[in-house]
Each structure stands twice: as structure tokens, then as C-alpha cells.
Design an enzyme around this catalytic site. Structure first.
Site, short mmCIF file in Angstrom:
data_model
loop_
_atom_site.label_atom_id
_atom_site.label_comp_id
_atom_site.label_asym_id
_atom_site.label_seq_id
_atom_site.Cartn_x
_atom_site.Cartn_y
_atom_site.Cartn_z
N HIS A 5 0.83 -1.21 0.00
CA HIS A 5 0.00 0.00 0.00
C HIS A 5 0.86 1.25 0.00
CE1 HIS A 5 -3.63 -2.31 0.58
NE2 HIS A 5 -4.31 -1.19 0.42
N LYS B 188 -10.28 -7.15 8.21
CA LYS B 188 -11.01 -7.27 9.49
C LYS B 188 -10.83 -5.98 10.27
CE LYS B 188 -7.33 -9.31 12.32
NZ LYS B 188 -7.05 -9.68 13.69
S1 SF4 Z 1 -6.76 -15.29 15.01
FE1 SF4 Z 1 -5.30 -14.35 16.44
S2 SF4 Z 1 -3.33 -14.48 15.44
FE2 SF4 Z 1 -4.90 -14.80 13.89
S3 SF4 Z 1 -5.29 -12.78 12.98
FE3 SF4 Z 1 -6.75 -13.08 14.65
S4 SF4 Z 1 -5.76 -12.15 16.44
FE4 SF4 Z 1 -4.17 -12.48 14.91
#
Ligand code: SF4
Lengths: 183, 280
Positions: free
Chosen positions: A36, A102
Site C-alpha cells: 500500500h 477485518k
Molecule cells: S486469530 Fe489471532 S493471530 Fe490470527 S489474525 Fe486473529 S488475532 Fe491475529
């Protein structure tokens, strides 16, 4: 479950609503922090991007290395907020139509999404093994020197995502939380 | 006096790195089933089922549950009747990490320096905590820690007058602020007591206790229950998209403290509750 195939036009993007469960087919591009920054700097310097992002989707991911026989290692989303500084430019100047990641986005990103008609999808954080199975092909298309942070073109089949923030700015994080809040 | 050759530690750490990143414990499968049964949101239930499917796939293909296979946090319990031979223990542990992350096709996420930020390429060095205990054994626990849940963890030095209410307020505030960055449902590790660094370590150690298991001290066990109920009323839910199950569990560890102190720490563990241990 709504199926879409990339590239997606503005009308398709605007038809998706926060909370819709969507299966993506076709190609998507990967890109995270370093890629990016490089794209952003290129645009600032008046240069062209190595890939045409118009009506395409960028997936914020930094996968595990592929084992022999695997297309790609675990490939779940990373936190999108770190890309917020660069995203409005990609949406406004290059008509980037979707992002997969996310976590929340900044008001500037959401404003650009509303203006141009861009959707923010969520993939399940930490479901890397499951998501990797829906990736059928992975090819480096730019910034190879960045290793796992290079831009890959992924061919995906029924890649499962949820509309997190739609083109009207409706945000599933706030809607969902208030619906179940008991404090 | 028992002799342990540190060269024997290398393959053990290698195996534990791979195991912890690809296999979840019995307790996790029980906790996720319970969560699915209790979740009221449809999207929430869907997400929990997909996490279960993800864990099953990772286990059967021996691939990483999540691509952020973390920095390797390693707890060592060294019996004081053990004599270590054959080299340096920490070098051996790091060699095990190097081999595990390479052979297991796990992501290398460790940088050489926090400001220069160059990847070391083999996920070393590990973060190692050692405790001297009674006995003639060496116990090693590998707990890979991803950044999403670590970055929103924290410590606060409360005033003793803030008491249990202050602790609850702080934990809740941390959960609310963390939102989806921890990949909920999480295991919330809470440390109470000690001093600044001890309380952070307590919170991290709290993540090693099996899910759905209460603290042996009744007043701490009760506080765990209360915090869990409170956290699951925030509505954050799986992946923070709304729902009942924000945390799979809350674990607290405590330690004596100074008359003028009430330190509290919160360390989040995402749904990928990863750790594996072995005794030599
Ligand atoms: S599951 Fe845990 S290690 Fe994997 S992206 Fe989410 S916070 Fe990070």
C-alpha cells in the site's frame, strides 16, 4: 448467500448491504502495509500502478508459506485500519471497488466508499486454513521483492465474506453490537 | 541430579512450535461447541461453526490455524536438580523455533529491531520466561502470540481504593476498545497484583490454563464468572459483528502486591488458543 464475480461494477457494489453474506469468484489482489505504501508513493509521484485496480477487490492478507502441493498457506485477513491512510487515494483515483479485511475503517475511508461506491468486506479473522482452501491459484504480479507482502493475483472460488460496511456507510460492527448489547 | 543435554531440547521445541500452530486442545473443542449452543445471532453461530471447520481443516492437513503464527513465547520450568549440558539452553530453544517455523511452513513475523524493522527470516528470537522449580525435570510450553490480540492488550496501575470495581471497569473498557481486532471470541487473560512487569506476565500465564477451568481460589473464581458474564453482555460477539459470545472464557492469575499498589493487566488471546507443552 449472494454470489459475485469480479470485476464488479458500481451498481453491483451499491446493491450490497451491511450484513449480506457474499461468495466471491474470479480474481482478487492481495496487498498489505508495504504494498500500500508503495502504491501510494507511486501515485503521489505521478506514476502508474503496476496493476489496474478499477472495479477490483484488494484482500489485506500476509499468508503463511505454501507447503509442497499447496496453492497458498493459511490466508486470513489482517487488520484493515493500518491501510486507512492509503485507501481513500486508491478508491478516489483508481476506483478500487472492494476491500477484504477485518476491523473498523476511518471516517475518511468510509466517505470515499460512499462517494465512489466501494464495499468493505470482512473475512473471518483467524480462519486462515479455511480461507486458503478457497484460493485456487496465487501468482505474484508486482513488488516481488516484498516477499509475502508482494501483490499477488488470487483466483478464488466461493470465497466467503460478509459485507462489513456498505456504500451507504452502514456499519455492521455498530449495528450488530447494539442489537445484542445488554449493559 | 539429572543431566539433560540441551541438544535434546531442539527437536522438542521444533515439534511444539508446529503442534501449537496447527492443533487446538480438547478444551477448545468443548468451549466452541458450548459457544455455538449459546450464541443467539445467526451470523455469530455461522462464524463459530466456520472457526470449528477451520480448526478441523488445520488439524487434518497439519497447516496453520491462522496465518499470524506469532512470535514464539516460551515458558520454561527448570527443576533445580537438573544439570544442563551440551550448550546453552536458550540457543537450543531458538534453534528449535528456527526449525519448527521453517519445517512447519509457518509465517516468520519477527523483526531484528523495533525501529530498523528487518525480518530475521526464521522467527527467532523467541521470548523466553524461565522459572526455577523443585524436581529434576524440564518443562517447556510454547505459546505463539499473534499481533491482533497482543496490540490491544494493556496494563494499568490502579489505586488500591478503586478495588474490584476498578478492575471490572478496566477489563470491560479494554474489551470494548479492542472490538474486532482480537478476532473474538477470545480468552481474556487478567493479571492482578505484583508490580508492573509481574502483572503483565500473570495475564499472559492466565492464557495457558485450559478453557472452562476456574481458578482454585473461590473469590478469584467468582470474579472470573462475573467478568465473563459482563463481557458477554457487551454485544460484541463473534468477530465483533454482534452476538452473545464475545469471550470463550476469562482467566485470572494473582500475586501478592505492595500496600500502595493494585496493578491489573489484560492480555487477550484470540480464538486461536494456541499452546503446546512437553516435559523432558
Ligand atoms: S486469530 Fe489471532 S493471530 Fe490470527 S489474525 Fe486473529 S488475532 Fe491475529
Amino acid at each position: 448467500m449472494i454470489k459475485i464475480t469480479t470485476p464488479i461494477d458500481e451498481a453491483t457494489a451499491r446493491s450490497l448491504k451491511a450484513g449480506d453474506q457474499v461468495l466471491i469468484n474470479g480474481i482478487i489482489y492481495t496487498g498489505r502495509d508495504a504494498a500500500h505504501k508503495r502504491m501510494f508513493d507511486a501515485l503521489k509521484a505521478g506514476q502508474e500502478l503496476p496493476v489496474d485496480l478499477r472495479d477490483q477487490i484488494i484482500y489485506y492478507v500476509g499468508p503463511c508459506p505454501a507447503k509442497p502441493g499447496q496453492v497458498i498457506g493459511a490466508a486470513g485477513p489482517t487488520t484493515s485500519g493500518r491501510m486507512d491512510a492509503y485507501t481513500p487515494t486508491l478508491i478516489r483515483e483508481k476506483y478500487l471497488r472492494g476491500m477484504i479485511g477485518k476491523g473498523g475503517r476511518s471516517p475518511e475511508v468510509i466517505k470515499a466508499m460512499r462517494d465512489i461506491g466501494t464495499v468493505y468486506f470482512l473475512a473471518i479473522g483467524g480462519a486462515g486454513a479455511l480461507l486458503a482452501q478457497r484460493i485456487k491459484k496465487a501468482t505474484v504480479v508486482a513488488y516481488e521483492d516484498l516477499g509475502p507482502e508482494a501483490i499477488y493475483c488470487l483466483v478464488v472460488e466461493d470465497f466467503p465474506v460478509i459485507v462489513g460496511i456498505d456504500c451507504q456507510g452502514n456499519n455492521l460492527y455498530t449495528i450488530g453490537r447494539s442489537q445484542y448489547r445488554q449493559l | 541430579m539429572k543431566e539433560i543435554n540441551v541438544q535434546d531440547v531442539i527437536p522438542v521445541v521444533e515439534r511444539l512450535c508446529i503442534e501449537s500452530c496447527t492443533l487446538l486442545g480438547e478444551d477448545w473443542w468443548q468451549a466452541i461447541d458450548q459457544a455455538i449452543a449459546r450464541e443467539e445471532s445467526t451470523i455469530g453461530r455461522d462464524i463459530l461453526s466456520q472457526l470449528k471447520e477451520n480448526a478441523r481443516l488445520a488439524a487434518t492437513t497439519s497447516s496453520a490455524i491462522c496465518q499470524d503464527t506469532g512470535i514464539a513465547v516460551i515458558f520454561v520450568e527448570l527443576g533445580q536438580d537438573v544439570r544442563l549440558t551440551g550448550g546453552n539452553l536458550y540457543d537450543a530453544i531458538n534453534e528449535g523455533v528456527r526449525r519448527g517455523y521453517t519445517k512447519g511452513y509457518l509465517r516468520k513475523s519477527v523483526l531484528n529491531d523495533p525501529l530498523i524493522r528487518k525480518n530475521t527470516g526464521d522467527n527467532t528470537p523467541a521470548i523466553i520466561h524461565t522459572h526455577i522449580v523443585n524436581g529434576d525435570f524440564l518443562k517447556i510450553t510454547v505459546a505463539p502470540k499473534g499481533a491482533g490480540s497482543e496490540n490491544v492488550s494493556g496494563v494499568k496501575m490502579l489505586k488500591p481504593s478503586e478495588g474490584v470495581e476498578g478492575i471490572k471497569r478496566y477489563v470491560l473498557q479494554m474489551v470494548e476498545e479492542a472490538g474486532g481486532n482480537t478476532c473474538p471470541p477470545t480468552l481474556v487473560g487478567v493479571g492482578i497484583g505484583g508490580d508492573l512487569e509481574e502483572v503483565a506476565l500473570l495475564a499472559k500465564k492466565a492464557l495457558l490454563r485450559p478453557l472452562l477451568q476456574r481458578h482454585p481460589l473461590p473469590h478469584i473464581a467468582q470474579l472470573e464468572e462475573e467478568l465473563l458474564t459482563m463481557i458477554n453482555k457487551t454485544g460484541i460477539g463473534p468477530q465483533a459483528l454482534g452476538g452473545r459470545i464475545t469471550a470463550l472464557d476469562v482467566h485470572i492469575e494473582v500475586y501478592p502486591t505492595h500496600i500502595a499498589c493494585l496493578p491489573v493487566a489484560v492480555n487477550f488471546q484470540c480464538h486461536a488458543v494456541r499452546h503446546a507443552e512437553a516435559v523432558l
